[in-house]
Design a protein around this motif. Structure first.
Motif, PDB file in Angstrom:
ATOM      1  N   GLU A  76       0.851  -1.091   0.025  1.00 42.06           N
ATOM      2  CA  GLU A  76       0.181  -0.123  -0.079  1.00 42.06           C
ATOM      3  C   GLU A  76       1.041   1.135  -0.145  1.00 42.06           C
ATOM      4  O   GLU A  76       0.550   2.228  -0.743  1.00 42.06           O
ATOM      5  N   ARG A 251      -8.685  -2.633  -2.651  1.00 38.74           N
ATOM      6  CA  ARG A 251      -7.883  -3.070  -1.947  1.00 38.74           C
ATOM      7  C   ARG A 251      -7.476  -2.034  -1.049  1.00 38.74           C
ATOM      8  O   ARG A 251      -7.382  -2.182   0.214  1.00 38.74           O
ATOM      9  N   ARG A 252      -7.604  -0.781  -1.471  1.00 36.29           N
ATOM     10  CA  ARG A 252      -7.231   0.328  -0.851  1.00 36.29           C
ATOM     11  C   ARG A 252      -8.472   0.695   0.115  1.00 36.29           C
ATOM     12  O   ARG A 252      -9.700   0.966  -0.432  1.00 36.29           O
TER      13      ARG A 252
END
Length: 531
Positions: A76, A251-252
């Motif tokens: 990330e 995903r974020r």
């Protein structure tokens, strides 16, 4: 000495009466206390694990879970760092196979810049200067990052320290149950909770990581597909209205549980069902508000421990930093979730490898012997004071009994747990409680020998001795306070009883006895003093 104001008499008397009332519930069966009017005190002294029994759990952390989180966090961070670079660095395939993070830089001319960004995201470990990640360029355009041994060990150590704090906050959010939560070895945590009647509930509370995330739903993904689109992932969604038990999410994360400042059990205003209301910090409020404003009429997922519990639609921007989690909750489960979220997420998954229930049989015997020791100590001190100081010994005895009751009353008010060391502290405090009266009485005797009159001798004795008494107890207060602040378990229990005992003994020995002596002297006007 005779000038003892009426307001002071009433004040001291009310304090003593309040202390007695607070101690009464401890001596009365709990079933009777439950029937008392609400305005009467009902708090009772809790018994520690060594006295009342309780639950003993040994938890072991999943080291593989720490490594996975370390890898996900670095992925990330790298994505954000490359997106914010100027000019922006475009990447292709991203892989986390084999415990390594690798990504392809589309423009080989930007490989060095990408490597520099990735290297700046690593940290030095300890004093050796070794980094927690290695960064390499492979085939001119692929960046490969791998955690070092030192970095893995540092991440595990940090995760276990954080986990110990989270476990403690979940088990004892009020900080008054005298629980024991300590680390054992590199990956284990020992939990001991006194008087717990539901060990299965404790395991359920500690078994959840309470990792909360708010993520946008990927509406372009096909739930029946084998793999999610790039930048998305499939997560279980047991309560999906469409009947498909999974859903694709980005995903974020929009907001994570790390940005929570409060969580409490409430009720949904529309359905009336139990829910959990949460409040974000300033950063979380801004991110949540901005993301919902930019994605009106799109769904977002509320994810707890990688399971989607709800996926509502964003009908309008959600501003103000508050949100509500609704689902198939009971009041108890909603309250448990609120406790988990308030205490923070567990940075590592745990499993119970040892479980024991400690019976109260040994504790009952210890309580009985402790009570005998307390009675013997009080009786011996009373006999000594009566034989040595006569009337002034009677006043010291009254103060001693009040002191014992006030200690028990304050322990009940603070919802403190009494342990074996706590009983030792209680007996020690009772045994030493008359030290102040001995000092006062001997000082009065000394003033008499110097030729002072009765009232002058009493007044001077109390005034001069009081200063020495306060000074002498300051060091004990400091020691007890340090044990209370830095200690845990039995040490904290001993410090708590000792601190309360010092304060109440000084109050009763100096103020209560002085009031009783003043009232007697004002009425009797003694010409001689036998002490």
């Amino acid at each position: 000495m005779l000038d003892f104001p009426r307001w002071k008499v009433w004040g001291i008397s009310l304090i003593c009466l309040l202390g007695i009332l607070l101690a009464v519930p401890t001596f009365v069966p709990e079933s009777q206390v439950a029937r008392w009017p609400a305005f009467l005190p009902s708090a009772r002294i809790n018994l520690g694990l060594d006295l009342a029994g309780g639950s003993h759990l040994l938890l072991e952390g999943d080291t593989g879970d720490v490594a996975r989180q370390q890898l996900e966090q670095m992925e990330e961070n790298v994505r954000l760092g490359l997106q914010r670079a100027s000019p922006r660095i475009e990447v292709g395939e991203v892989s986390t196979a084999g415990g390594r993070l690798s990504f392809l830089v589309r423009n080989p001319a930007q490989a060095d810049a990408a490597r520099e960004i990735a290297y700046n995201l690593t940290e030095a470990v300890g004093l050796t200067g070794q980094r927690n990640w290695t960064v390499q360029v492979v085939d001119t355009s692929r960046i490969v990052m791998q955690p070092t041994q030192a970095g893995t060990e540092a991440a595990l150590e940090s995760a276990m320290d954080t986990a110990r704090e989270v476990v403690y906050n979940r088990v004892d959010p009020g900080g008054n149950k005298e629980v024991t939560v300590i680390r054992q070895g590199a990956t284990r945590i020992l939990v001991q909770v006194p008087g717990l009647e539901d060990p299965e509930g404790l395991k359920a509370l500690l078994g959840k990581t309470a990792r909360l995330d708010f993520k946008l739903v990927d509406v372009t993904a096909d739930p029946s597909a084998q793999r999610a689109p790039p930048g998305s992932q499939f997560l279980p969604y047991p309560d999906n209205p469409s009947g498909v038990p999974r859903i694709a999410v980005k995903r974020r994360a929009m907001v994570t549980g790390d940005q929570l400042v409060d969580a409490k059990q409430t009720f949904d205003q529309q359905s009336g069902e139990p829910a959990v209301s949460i409040t974000f910090n300033s950063e979380g409020s801004l991110r949540f508000g901005r993301t919902t404003r930019e994605n009106v009429n799109k769904p977002f997922a509320i994810i707890l421990d990688n399971v989607v519990i709800s996926a509502p639609n964003i009908n309008e921007p959600i501003l103000g930093g508050q949100a509500q989690i609704a689902g198939s909750f009971t009041v108890e489960s909603a309250n448990d979730l609120a406790v988990q979220l308030r205490s923070g997420k567990l940075p590592v998954d745990f499993r119970v490898i040892e479980e024991r229930t400690v019976g109260p049989e040994l504790g009952a015997d210890s309580v009985r012997l402790g009570a005998i020791a307390s009675i013997v100590a009080v009786t011996a001190v009373i006999v000594f004071m009566l034989l040595t100081y006569g009337r002034f010994g009677v006043y010291a005895t009254v103060a001693l009994i009040l002191n014992a009751l006030m200690i028990l009353g304050l322990l009940a008010v603070f919802n403190a747990s009494l342990t074996l060391p706590g009983i030792a502290g209680f007996v020690l405090t009772i045994g030493a409680a008359v030290d102040a009266n001995v000092l006062i009485n001997e000082r009065i005797r000394e003033e008499q020998r110097r030729g002072r009159k009765v009232l002058d001798a009493i007044d001077t004795g109390y005034r001069e001795a009081s200063t020495a008494i306060f000074d002498a107890n300051i060091t004990n207060v400091i020691a007890a306070g340090l044990m209370l602040y830095f200690g845990s378990g039995p040490v904290r229990g001993f410090g708590q009883v000792l601190l309360i005992g010092i304060i109440t003994s000084v109050f009763t020995a100096v103020n209560v006895t002085r009031m009783l002596v003043a009232l007697w002297a004002r009425k009797a006007r003694p010409k001689e003093l036998h002490i």
